[in-house]
Write a protein that holds these residues in place. Structure first.
Motif, PDB file in Angstrom:
ATOM      1  N   VAL A  56    -105.875 -28.400  76.676  1.00  0.00           N
ATOM      2  CA  VAL A  56    -104.524 -28.758  77.112  1.00  0.00           C
ATOM      3  C   VAL A  56    -104.443 -28.812  78.629  1.00  0.00           C
ATOM      4  CG1 VAL A  56    -102.098 -28.144  76.986  1.00  0.00           C
ATOM      5  CG2 VAL A  56    -103.571 -27.738  75.034  1.00  0.00           C
ATOM      6  N   LEU A  57    -105.022 -27.807  79.292  1.00  0.00           N
ATOM      7  CA  LEU A  57    -104.956 -27.791  80.757  1.00  0.00           C
ATOM      8  C   LEU A  57    -105.702 -28.987  81.337  1.00  0.00           C
ATOM      9  CD1 LEU A  57    -104.037 -26.236  83.239  1.00  0.00           C
ATOM     10  CD2 LEU A  57    -106.276 -25.182  83.300  1.00  0.00           C
ATOM     11  N   GLN A  58    -106.909 -29.242  80.792  1.00  0.00           N
ATOM     12  CA  GLN A  58    -107.693 -30.355  81.334  1.00  0.00           C
ATOM     13  C   GLN A  58    -106.972 -31.678  81.127  1.00  0.00           C
ATOM     14  OE1 GLN A  58    -110.935 -29.054  79.058  1.00  0.00           O
ATOM     15  NE2 GLN A  58    -112.080 -28.265  80.800  1.00  0.00           N
ATOM     16  N   ILE A  59    -106.391 -31.836  79.944  1.00  0.00           N
ATOM     17  CA  ILE A  59    -105.668 -33.077  79.678  1.00  0.00           C
ATOM     18  C   ILE A  59    -104.475 -33.212  80.609  1.00  0.00           C
ATOM     19  CG2 ILE A  59    -104.146 -34.162  77.978  1.00  0.00           C
ATOM     20  CD1 ILE A  59    -106.185 -33.399  75.871  1.00  0.00           C
ATOM     21  N   SER A  60    -103.790 -32.095  80.851  1.00  0.00           N
ATOM     22  CA  SER A  60    -102.606 -32.191  81.701  1.00  0.00           C
ATOM     23  C   SER A  60    -102.975 -32.646  83.104  1.00  0.00           C
ATOM     24  CB  SER A  60    -101.887 -30.845  81.743  1.00  0.00           C
ATOM     25  OG  SER A  60    -102.669 -29.907  82.413  1.00  0.00           O
ATOM     26  N   ILE A  61    -104.056 -32.080  83.656  1.00  0.00           N
ATOM     27  CA  ILE A  61    -104.465 -32.489  85.010  1.00  0.00           C
ATOM     28  C   ILE A  61    -104.886 -33.962  84.990  1.00  0.00           C
ATOM     29  CG2 ILE A  61    -105.987 -31.988  86.951  1.00  0.00           C
ATOM     30  CD1 ILE A  61    -104.200 -29.678  86.420  1.00  0.00           C
ATOM     31  N   ALA A  62    -105.597 -34.353  83.921  1.00  0.00           N
ATOM     32  CA  ALA A  62    -106.017 -35.757  83.819  1.00  0.00           C
ATOM     33  C   ALA A  62    -104.810 -36.678  83.793  1.00  0.00           C
ATOM     34  CB  ALA A  62    -106.873 -35.951  82.569  1.00  0.00           C
ATOM     35  N   VAL A  63    -103.761 -36.289  83.045  1.00  0.00           N
ATOM     36  CA  VAL A  63    -102.565 -37.137  82.968  1.00  0.00           C
ATOM     37  C   VAL A  63    -101.912 -37.255  84.343  1.00  0.00           C
ATOM     38  CG1 VAL A  63    -100.251 -37.331  81.991  1.00  0.00           C
ATOM     39  CG2 VAL A  63    -102.153 -36.697  80.537  1.00  0.00           C
ATOM     40  N   ILE A  64    -101.879 -36.136  85.108  1.00  0.00           N
ATOM     41  CA  ILE A  64    -101.302 -36.202  86.459  1.00  0.00           C
ATOM     42  C   ILE A  64    -102.043 -37.238  87.291  1.00  0.00           C
ATOM     43  CG2 ILE A  64    -100.973 -34.932  88.612  1.00  0.00           C
ATOM     44  CD1 ILE A  64    -100.478 -32.443  87.006  1.00  0.00           C
ATOM     45  N   PHE A  65    -103.391 -37.194  87.230  1.00  0.00           N
ATOM     46  CA  PHE A  65    -104.158 -38.125  88.066  1.00  0.00           C
ATOM     47  C   PHE A  65    -104.018 -39.566  87.595  1.00  0.00           C
ATOM     48  CE2 PHE A  65    -106.391 -34.276  89.559  1.00  0.00           C
ATOM     49  CZ  PHE A  65    -106.153 -34.488  90.902  1.00  0.00           C
ATOM     50  N   ILE A  66    -103.951 -39.759  86.274  1.00  0.00           N
ATOM     51  CA  ILE A  66    -103.779 -41.130  85.781  1.00  0.00           C
ATOM     52  C   ILE A  66    -102.436 -41.676  86.244  1.00  0.00           C
ATOM     53  CG2 ILE A  66    -103.466 -42.516  83.700  1.00  0.00           C
ATOM     54  CD1 ILE A  66    -105.563 -40.712  82.378  1.00  0.00           C
ATOM     55  N   GLY A  67    -101.409 -40.835  86.204  1.00  0.00           N
ATOM     56  CA  GLY A  67    -100.095 -41.274  86.682  1.00  0.00           C
ATOM     57  C   GLY A  67    -100.153 -41.692  88.141  1.00  0.00           C
ATOM     58  N   LEU A  68    -100.834 -40.877  88.951  1.00  0.00           N
ATOM     59  CA  LEU A  68    -100.966 -41.194  90.376  1.00  0.00           C
ATOM     60  C   LEU A  68    -101.740 -42.490  90.562  1.00  0.00           C
ATOM     61  CD1 LEU A  68    -100.243 -39.950  93.071  1.00  0.00           C
ATOM     62  CD2 LEU A  68    -102.435 -38.822  93.101  1.00  0.00           C
TER      63      LEU A  68
END
Lengths: 219, 502
Positions: free
Chosen positions: A130-142
């Protein structure tokens, strides 16, 4: 039921869905599917919170789930759809790079985040994914924000970043106290509304919602 | 304390509801005066004894009192200046009664959000307040009286960049919350006072990560390079009284967030880590801004880049640390908050007179507008760091701290950049002040024929107010160049204790 949730790793399943909906933004040529992907993303976020609430039995998580569903799952998508109709920009997203390249870069981003957080300092209550996915989603959004030309897509990128952020907070600490979370949500709602107003203003005064036109101020 | 937060909200509401555009400016001024008179005793008592309210959600000590006093003083000055500024904009036809009402309502909402930042004890509440300042001030910038499309471009850049930045700050707060749950078990803490009491026990590597996110996030808002791109646009396109608020105090409230975070990060990670990061960002800010100041052709943007430079100096002072460095930084916050608003106020009048923000279109200010010319001269000498003006003292204190700590490279770069800035500021404004007299050009906007109105402000009560506030700021600049008044000195010393500097 609780055993059932763990046995089928429902949490991993839902968070994988969150990642997929975020990555899928890279492939769309039109704006409407992007809004739909965001809606789905928010619904999954809300569902994940609900499942965690069921597992831990914490009341404030149920409330957070409902609030997320109402604000991010219904209100913001409705507002976005209205803006898309107002500026009549239902068509091209017009990325600076091709969809294939953009998809590849998103994939690389996910791999990098997974590799970087492999031996992290964080011990989370939930599955580590969950944590890894959340950080990945932040970067994809950026990443989406910096590679797309339309103003409205930048807003959607920002919203994905915020969903990723909420997921990160959730993965780390099961979210903040409810009252603070409500305050943050309210701020974001106001922010999106005002960004929406500016999208319409940009369309009016530049006769286009391309951000390429916004280059008068420099130096 | 709660009353301080309520007054601006009520004033905003009344300003929005009021029908008469003439009266609304004075109502807003009355609101600002009421706010100041209520806040003064509260700030005085908070400086000597820290107070908590609402289960510790709100908290005031000397540091928040210091920043809050600046917010209130500048909002008062800006409310005074706004009256004539808006009367002029209305006369020229750049805005209507609706725009004026909106302006004042947003103006007081903006003040409310900044006051909330200074009183918040809860880190999440502080984040909410800082994000709220972005949202409200973006609307104020977007009002754009002079050129609508440019104002929208500036506001868009501002809100997008700052919101992305501040998203990272929220991640930093989540990580801090996570670190406190590890110490306290179960429910973590978000209140600054609680976190400070357990700060030495927090996991250092977690706190390092949190601090980096906070520095990037709030640093974007504080205008630290390299994430400063929004700042010159926003400051040059906003109405002049708003530019004064943005530059004089908004940047400082964001930096206040960083300072609060330094105090809870230092006990676990040691002050070298946070100090080095702040020094690095401070020097980058000074370097980048000094280059842009040298080549700038627009005087409002020149002032905006000067803000980046001064935020760099403040960051440098906190980063170098020690009582001397922090004293210099805190004094610099005050001095910058006096000089920069004066310059934005004056430049608003120069812009109204010459109808342009380009340096080449303005000449002979000293002979055509003697009072404004003199005030500009005082302001620019102060901003460039010339003795005997206020900013020289605080810049010198920061430099002294660097030398005392033996940071010769930092001191050398500081002097180099300061020299660039000195030349850039004086040559830019020197040309405007002393070059041969030129006929005022009316801006090439669509509303063409307003030459007679644009050529000067009328003589009236608002005009006397307007000049009075600028003269007051200028005289404070001169006085603070010779001495730091006793009560300010003692307040800063208490703040140094709060920041935990030894």
């Amino acid at each position: 039921m609780k055993n059932w949730i763990q046995a089928f790793s429902v949490i991993d399943f839902i968070s994988a869905g969150i990642l997929v909906t975020a990555v899928s933004i890279n492939t769309f040529k039109r704006i409407e599917p992007c809004v739909k992907a965001y809606t789905l993303n928010s619904w999954l976020l809300s569902a994940l919170t609900a499942v965690a609430a069921f597992m831990t039995g914490e009341v404030h998580l149920y409330a957070a789930s409902v609030v997320t569903f109402l604000s991010k799952g219904i209100l913001i998508p409705m507002f976005l759809r209205r803006i898309v109709r107002r500026i009549k920009a239902t068509h091209d997203v017009e990325p600076y790079i091709s969809n294939a390249l953009s998809l590849t870069i998103s994939g690389i981003l996910v791999v990098v985040v997974y590799a970087a957080l492999k031996e992290g300092i964080f011990v989370t209550g939930l599955s580590k994914n969950v944590l890894q996915i959340s950080i990945a989603v932040i970067f994809i959004g950026l990443f989406i924000m910096i590679t797309r030309r339309k103003a409205i897509i930048q807003v959607i990128g920002l919203l994905f970043m915020e969903n990723g952020l909420f997921l990160a907070g959730f993965a780390l600490t099961f979210g903040m106290p409810l009252i603070m979370e409500l305050g943050v949500l309210f701020d974001m709602l106001m922010g999106v509304i005002i960004l929406g107003i500016f999208v319409i203003q940009i369309k009016k005064s530049f006769a286009s919602s391309d951000l390429d036109k916004l280059t008068i101020l420099k130096g | 304390m709660v009353l301080i937060l309520i007054i601006p909200l009520v004033t905003a509401f009344i300003c929005y509801m009021l029908k008469s555009a003439k009266l609304v400016g004075y109502v807003s001024l009355a609101g600002a005066v009421a706010l100041a008179s209520v806040a003064l005793p509260v700030i005085m008592s908070a400086i000597s004894t820290p107070t908590e309210m609402m289960n510790g959600v709100l908290y005031m000590d000397a540091l928040s009192g210091y920043i809050m006093a600046l917010v209130i003083f500048l909002s008062l000055a800006s409310a005074v200046y706004s009256i004539e500024y808006l009367e002029h904009e209305m006369k020229v036809g750049l805005t209507g009664a609706r725009g004026v009402r909106r302006y004042y309502a947003l103006f007081h909402l903006f003040i409310f959000t900044m006051l909330l930042v200074t009183t918040a004890n809860n880190l999440a509440l502080m984040w909410i307040a800082i994000e709220a300042t972005t949202i409200v001030s973006a609307l104020l910038i977007g009002l754009g009286f002079s050129k609508r499309s440019l104002a929208i471009e500036a506001a868009w850049k501002y809100i997008i960049l700052c919101t992305v930045g501040i998203t990272f700050a929220l991640l930093g707060i989540f990580i801090t919350y996570y670190a406190t749950t590890a110490v306290m078990g179960g429910q973590g803490a978000l209140n600054w006072t609680t976190i400070r009491s357990i700060a030495p026990k927090l996991n250092p590597s977690t706190m390092k990560l949190a601090f980096i996110f906070i520095l990037v996030g709030y640093g974007t808002k504080a205008g630290l390079a390299p994430v400063h791109n929004w700042l010159p646009d926003a400051h040059s396109e906003a109405p002049s009284p708003i530019s004064a608020l943005l530059s004089g105090i908004l940047l400082n409230t964001a930096f206040y967030g960083i300072m609060r975070f330094v105090t809870i990060t230092d006990p676990s990670t040691g002050s070298v880590f946070t100090g080095n990061l702040l020094i690095l960002f401070g020097l980058i800010s000074m370097g980048i801004s000094s280059v842009f100041i040298l080549v700038q052709v627009n005087y409002k943007r020149l002032l905006a880049y000067s803000s980046i430079e001064h935020m760099g100096i403040i960051s440098l002072g906190i980063g170098i640390g020690g009582p001397v460095g922090v004293y210099g930084a805190l004094l610099h916050i005050l001095n910058h908050a006096l000089s920069k608003p004066l310059m934005f106020f004056v430049s608003g009048r120069i812009q109204a007179h010459y109808g342009s923000t380009k340096i080449e279109n303005v000449g002979g200010v000293l002979s055509s507008m003697p009072l404004m010319g003199t005030l500009t001269f005082i302001g620019v000498l102060s901003l460039a760091g010339t003795p005997p003006f206020n900013i020289f003292i605080s810049e010198f204190t920061v430099l002294q701290a660097a030398v005392l700590k033996g940071l010769w490279v930092v001191a050398g770069l500081f002097l180099l950049f300061a020299a660039f800035v000195f030349y850039g500021m004086l040559s830019g404004f020197g040309r405007m002040l002393f070059r041969g007299k030129e006929t005022p050009k009316v801006e090439e906007n669509e509303k063409g024929s307003n030459r007679d109105v644009a050529s000067g402000f009328s003589v009236s009560m608002s005009s006397a107010f307007n000049k009075g506030i600028m003269i007051l700021l200028a005289s404070l600049i001169v006085v603070f160049g010779f001495t730091v008044p006793g009560f300010i000195d003692s307040t800063i010393r208490i703040c140094i204790d709060i920041l935990g500097v030894k």
